[in-house]
Design a protein around this motif. Structure first.
Motif, PDB file in Angstrom:
ATOM      1  N   GLU A   1     -15.264 -18.154  29.716  1.00  0.00           N
ATOM      2  CA  GLU A   1     -16.203 -17.030  29.697  1.00  0.00           C
ATOM      3  C   GLU A   1     -15.691 -15.864  30.540  1.00  0.00           C
ATOM      4  O   GLU A   1     -15.823 -14.696  30.146  1.00  0.00           O
ATOM      5  N   ASP A   2     -15.106 -16.192  31.695  1.00  0.00           N
ATOM      6  CA  ASP A   2     -14.509 -15.141  32.528  1.00  0.00           C
ATOM      7  C   ASP A   2     -13.424 -14.402  31.756  1.00  0.00           C
ATOM      8  O   ASP A   2     -13.348 -13.162  31.776  1.00  0.00           O
ATOM      9  N   LYS A   3     -12.575 -15.154  31.092  1.00  0.00           N
ATOM     10  CA  LYS A   3     -11.451 -14.553  30.379  1.00  0.00           C
ATOM     11  C   LYS A   3     -11.923 -13.679  29.224  1.00  0.00           C
ATOM     12  O   LYS A   3     -11.334 -12.637  28.946  1.00  0.00           O
ATOM     13  N   ILE A   4     -13.001 -14.104  28.574  1.00  0.00           N
ATOM     14  CA  ILE A   4     -13.560 -13.290  27.496  1.00  0.00           C
ATOM     15  C   ILE A   4     -14.038 -11.950  28.042  1.00  0.00           C
ATOM     16  O   ILE A   4     -13.758 -10.881  27.476  1.00  0.00           O
ATOM     17  N   ARG A   5     -14.765 -11.979  29.157  1.00  0.00           N
ATOM     18  CA  ARG A   5     -15.288 -10.735  29.733  1.00  0.00           C
ATOM     19  C   ARG A   5     -14.153  -9.822  30.192  1.00  0.00           C
ATOM     20  O   ARG A   5     -14.211  -8.599  30.005  1.00  0.00           O
ATOM     21  N   ILE A   6     -13.118 -10.405  30.776  1.00  0.00           N
ATOM     22  CA  ILE A   6     -11.965  -9.601  31.212  1.00  0.00           C
ATOM     23  C   ILE A   6     -11.271  -8.989  30.003  1.00  0.00           C
ATOM     24  O   ILE A   6     -10.889  -7.809  30.015  1.00  0.00           O
ATOM     25  N   ALA A   7     -11.102  -9.771  28.958  1.00  0.00           N
ATOM     26  CA  ALA A   7     -10.460  -9.254  27.736  1.00  0.00           C
ATOM     27  C   ALA A   7     -11.247  -8.077  27.161  1.00  0.00           C
ATOM     28  O   ALA A   7     -10.659  -7.089  26.697  1.00  0.00           O
TER      29      ALA A   7
ATOM     30  N   ARG B   1      -9.943 -19.766  20.658  1.00  0.00           N
ATOM     31  CA  ARG B   1     -10.964 -19.984  19.634  1.00  0.00           C
ATOM     32  C   ARG B   1     -12.153 -19.043  19.830  1.00  0.00           C
ATOM     33  O   ARG B   1     -12.680 -18.481  18.867  1.00  0.00           O
ATOM     34  N   GLU B   2     -12.575 -18.887  21.087  1.00  0.00           N
ATOM     35  CA  GLU B   2     -13.756 -18.091  21.375  1.00  0.00           C
ATOM     36  C   GLU B   2     -13.505 -16.593  21.217  1.00  0.00           C
ATOM     37  O   GLU B   2     -14.372 -15.846  20.753  1.00  0.00           O
ATOM     38  N   VAL B   3     -12.313 -16.138  21.605  1.00  0.00           N
ATOM     39  CA  VAL B   3     -12.067 -14.697  21.586  1.00  0.00           C
ATOM     40  C   VAL B   3     -12.013 -14.159  20.162  1.00  0.00           C
ATOM     41  O   VAL B   3     -12.255 -12.961  19.936  1.00  0.00           O
ATOM     42  N   LYS B   4     -11.730 -15.021  19.193  1.00  0.00           N
ATOM     43  CA  LYS B   4     -11.721 -14.573  17.796  1.00  0.00           C
ATOM     44  C   LYS B   4     -13.114 -14.156  17.321  1.00  0.00           C
ATOM     45  O   LYS B   4     -13.245 -13.425  16.343  1.00  0.00           O
ATOM     46  N   LYS B   5     -14.139 -14.622  18.025  1.00  0.00           N
ATOM     47  CA  LYS B   5     -15.510 -14.272  17.662  1.00  0.00           C
ATOM     48  C   LYS B   5     -15.938 -12.933  18.258  1.00  0.00           C
ATOM     49  O   LYS B   5     -17.007 -12.423  17.921  1.00  0.00           O
ATOM     50  N   ILE B   6     -15.096 -12.374  19.145  1.00  0.00           N
ATOM     51  CA  ILE B   6     -15.432 -11.142  19.847  1.00  0.00           C
ATOM     52  C   ILE B   6     -14.709  -9.976  19.191  1.00  0.00           C
ATOM     53  O   ILE B   6     -13.471  -9.970  19.113  1.00  0.00           O
TER      54      ILE B   6
ATOM     55  N   GLY C   1      -8.198   0.354  26.821  1.00  0.00           N
ATOM     56  CA  GLY C   1      -7.183   0.799  25.877  1.00  0.00           C
ATOM     57  C   GLY C   1      -5.891   0.017  25.947  1.00  0.00           C
ATOM     58  O   GLY C   1      -4.852   0.465  25.440  1.00  0.00           O
ATOM     59  N   ILE C   2      -5.927  -1.182  26.566  1.00  0.00           N
ATOM     60  CA  ILE C   2      -4.741  -2.023  26.633  1.00  0.00           C
ATOM     61  C   ILE C   2      -4.328  -2.431  25.223  1.00  0.00           C
ATOM     62  O   ILE C   2      -5.167  -2.796  24.385  1.00  0.00           O
ATOM     63  N   ASP C   3      -3.027  -2.394  24.944  1.00  0.00           N
ATOM     64  CA  ASP C   3      -2.540  -2.697  23.600  1.00  0.00           C
ATOM     65  C   ASP C   3      -2.418  -4.198  23.342  1.00  0.00           C
ATOM     66  O   ASP C   3      -2.772  -4.679  22.265  1.00  0.00           O
ATOM     67  N   TYR C   4      -1.880  -4.939  24.319  1.00  0.00           N
ATOM     68  CA  TYR C   4      -1.673  -6.372  24.174  1.00  0.00           C
ATOM     69  C   TYR C   4      -2.297  -7.090  25.365  1.00  0.00           C
ATOM     70  O   TYR C   4      -2.073  -6.701  26.516  1.00  0.00           O
ATOM     71  N   ILE C   5      -3.045  -8.158  25.094  1.00  0.00           N
ATOM     72  CA  ILE C   5      -3.642  -8.974  26.145  1.00  0.00           C
ATOM     73  C   ILE C   5      -3.101 -10.394  26.001  1.00  0.00           C
ATOM     74  O   ILE C   5      -3.378 -11.080  25.024  1.00  0.00           O
TER      75      ILE C   5
END
Length: 216
Positions: A28-34, A61-66, A41-45
């Motif tokens: 969840e932390d990583k999702i919010r940071i992403a 898996r989770e970030v694909k939903k965002i 405006g970051i190009d690659y994460i």
């Protein structure tokens, strides 16, 4: 195709940034940071190393939903192991399982590492780089090759360090990152040495910054 004058920002907070003492991100932390990095405006994460940390697969898996309006999520890993083809290498297969459109793999640029750490020949190392990039290019749309310890390797054996880049280029890597792994090379010094060799040995380069080459 990217403009020769464009600058792309590649952020490693979600992997390299978690290696600091007392730092531990949940998915969840990583999702919010992403999401925040995307807003910047970051190009690659770079999302993590699924072959080293299986927990990172949950993030992928989770970030694909965002919905991300700009940034591209990247899975990070290494080239295949000596004696193991990419299609049977667990690290490479974990990158594919992460199901990202962009993958970054690192390989050995400093000649002492294949010889002393991996106990393989320099030619075998070149083949590992080429095989890994070529295989991944058939699986994902964009492959970034991270030339680990490039500047130390270049100082020690310039010809071989450049051969490792050429192996990745010939395998159709989209980007090549000249990684200053030890963090001791000043930008002006690194730029001078690499630009000099670029003119002599790498005529196919389309654009270059201090540390990133784009072969497109």
């Amino acid at each position: 195709m990217n403009s020769p004058d464009s600058i792309k920002i590649y952020d490693t907070t979600l992997r390299d940034g978690t290696q600091a003492e007392d730092i531990a991100f949940s998915s969840e932390d990583k999702i919010r940071i992403a999401q925040k990095l995307n807003e910047f405006g970051i190009d690659y994460i770079e999302g993590g190393w699924p072959g080293s940390n299986p927990k990172d697969l949950q993030f992928f898996r989770e970030v694909k939903k965002i919905p991300l309006s700009h940034a591209r999520i990247v899975a990070f890993g290494s080239t295949c192991r000596a004696g193991t083809p990419p299609e049977k290498d667990s690290n490479i297969q974990a990158l594919i399982e992460a199901d990202t459109k962009v993958v970054t793999i690192f390989g050995k640029s400093w000649d002492i590492h294949p010889l002393e750490a991996l106990n393989i020949t320099l030619e075998q190392n070149l083949e590992i780089i080429h095989q890994s990039v070529r295989y991944l290019k058939k699986q994902v749309s964009e492959v970034i090759y991270d030339a680990e310890h490039f500047f130390d390797g270049y100082k020690n054996n310039p010809s071989y360090a450049l051969k490792t880049l050429q192996a990745a280029q010939e395998a159709k890597a989209d980007w090549i990152v000249l990684c200053d792994t030890n963090g001791g090379t000043l930008p002006m010094k690194s730029n001078r040495s690499s630009m000099k060799r670029r003119r002599r040995s790498l005529p196919l380069l389309a654009s270059m910054s201090t540390t990133i080459l784009n072969w497109q």
